[in-house]
Design a protein around this motif. Structure first.
Motif, PDB file in Angstrom:
ATOM      1  N   UNK A 163       0.779  -1.240   0.000  1.00 57.42           N
ATOM      2  CA  UNK A 163       0.000   0.000   0.000  1.00 57.42           C
ATOM      3  C   UNK A 163       0.806   1.282   0.000  1.00 57.42           C
ATOM      4  N   UNK A 164       2.066   1.247   0.418  1.00 59.47           N
ATOM      5  CA  UNK A 164       2.788   2.517   0.564  1.00 59.47           C
ATOM      6  C   UNK A 164       2.225   3.248   1.760  1.00 59.47           C
ATOM      7  N   UNK A 165       1.907   4.532   1.620  1.00 58.63           N
ATOM      8  CA  UNK A 165       1.342   5.305   2.717  1.00 58.63           C
ATOM      9  C   UNK A 165       2.295   5.351   3.886  1.00 58.63           C
ATOM     10  N   UNK A 217       7.027  -1.858  10.497  1.00 61.58           N
ATOM     11  CA  UNK A 217       5.680  -1.876   9.941  1.00 61.58           C
ATOM     12  C   UNK A 217       4.803  -0.917  10.720  1.00 61.58           C
ATOM     13  N   UNK A 218       4.152  -0.017   9.996  1.00 62.08           N
ATOM     14  CA  UNK A 218       3.232   0.941  10.603  1.00 62.08           C
ATOM     15  C   UNK A 218       1.833   0.620  10.111  1.00 62.08           C
ATOM     16  N   UNK A 219       0.959   0.297  11.048  1.00 64.70           N
ATOM     17  CA  UNK A 219      -0.420  -0.054  10.717  1.00 64.70           C
ATOM     18  C   UNK A 219      -1.335   1.081  11.138  1.00 64.70           C
ATOM     19  N   UNK A 220      -2.159   1.560  10.212  1.00 63.39           N
ATOM     20  CA  UNK A 220      -3.125   2.600  10.557  1.00 63.39           C
ATOM     21  C   UNK A 220      -4.449   1.965  10.946  1.00 63.39           C
ATOM     22  N   UNK A 221      -5.408   2.803  11.301  1.00 62.94           N
ATOM     23  CA  UNK A 221      -6.692   2.312  11.825  1.00 62.94           C
ATOM     24  C   UNK A 221      -7.384   1.345  10.876  1.00 62.94           C
ATOM     25  N   UNK A 279      -1.486   2.225  15.059  1.00 65.44           N
ATOM     26  CA  UNK A 279      -1.992   3.587  15.179  1.00 65.44           C
ATOM     27  C   UNK A 279      -3.483   3.647  14.872  1.00 65.44           C
ATOM     28  N   UNK A 280      -4.283   3.911  15.904  1.00 68.64           N
ATOM     29  CA  UNK A 280      -5.718   4.083  15.709  1.00 68.64           C
ATOM     30  C   UNK A 280      -6.100   5.560  15.662  1.00 68.64           C
ATOM     31  N   UNK A 281      -5.115   6.450  15.670  1.00 65.65           N
ATOM     32  CA  UNK A 281      -5.417   7.882  15.621  1.00 65.65           C
ATOM     33  C   UNK A 281      -6.127   8.197  14.307  1.00 65.65           C
ATOM     34  N   UNK A 282      -7.224   8.897  14.399  1.00 67.13           N
ATOM     35  CA  UNK A 282      -8.007   9.216  13.214  1.00 67.13           C
ATOM     36  C   UNK A 282      -9.053   8.167  12.909  1.00 67.13           C
ATOM     37  N   UNK A 338      -0.758   3.537  19.546  1.00 68.39           N
ATOM     38  CA  UNK A 338      -1.216   4.929  19.515  1.00 68.39           C
ATOM     39  C   UNK A 338      -2.733   4.909  19.469  1.00 68.39           C
ATOM     40  N   UNK A 339      -3.363   5.323  20.574  1.00 67.77           N
ATOM     41  CA  UNK A 339      -4.824   5.324  20.670  1.00 67.77           C
ATOM     42  C   UNK A 339      -5.385   3.937  20.358  1.00 67.77           C
TER      43      UNK A 339
END
Length: 170
Positions: A17-19, A43-47, A71-74, A98-99
């Motif tokens: 995914x990139x990002x 590895x950075x995982x977003x919400x 990271x659950x921020x947002x 994070x959150x």
């Protein structure tokens, strides 16, 4: 990675995914090979990525993973993260929430090389769960995290603004 597992498509999507992540498709063929999976160190995982994972059981192939940022921020936390399988990341040293909260923190005690555990933007109930002082009893308090060098907790980040910092200092 088991191509028939429920998480396979999600993991492949995350790694291409990139990002927040580098593009892990090193040869640009559109397919994540086992060698490319094994080379992932951070590895950075977003919400959206975290909420689409059932657990971390398919991360066993990430034999080089050292840093994991959840990271659950947002995003909106609707349920706790299932850390099952995280113990299979044999080189994992840093886990940053994070959150985000987990349903059972005992899996962190099984991460043998864990040196840094950081919780950012959590509330008192989250902290009670992490420490095992809530009714669930699935915290880290019963475990010897013998390699842990840093345990960081930051609470309500909304409170850490200039006005409140001035009020506290007075």
């Amino acid at each position: 990675i088991n191509a028939t597992s429920a998480n396979y498509a999600t993991i492949t999507s995350i790694l291409t995914s990139g990002g927040n992540n580098s593009n892990f498709d090193a040869n640009g063929d559109g397919v994540i090979s086992i060698g490319e999976v094994r080379a992932v160190e951070t590895l950075k995982l977003d919400a959206s990525q975290v909420s689409s994972l059932n657990d971390f059981s398919d991360f066993y192939a990430m034999t080089s993973l050292k840093n994991l940022y959840i990271n659950y921020n947002g995003g909106t936390r609707t349920e706790d993260i299932n850390l099952t399988g995280l113990q299979n990341c044999s080189k994992l040293e840093i886990v940053w929430f994070y959150n985000a909260t987990a349903e059972d923190y005992s899996y962190l005690a099984r991460v043998k090389k864990l040196t840094h555990l950081i919780f950012y933007s959590i509330n008192d109930d989250d902290l009670a769960r992490i420490c095992g002082t809530d009714d669930a009893g699935k915290g880290i308090n019963e475990y010897d995290l013998k390699n842990l060098q840093y345990f960081g907790v930051v609470g309500n980040t909304d409170y850490a603004d200039d006005k409140n910092a001035t009020d506290i200092a007075s």
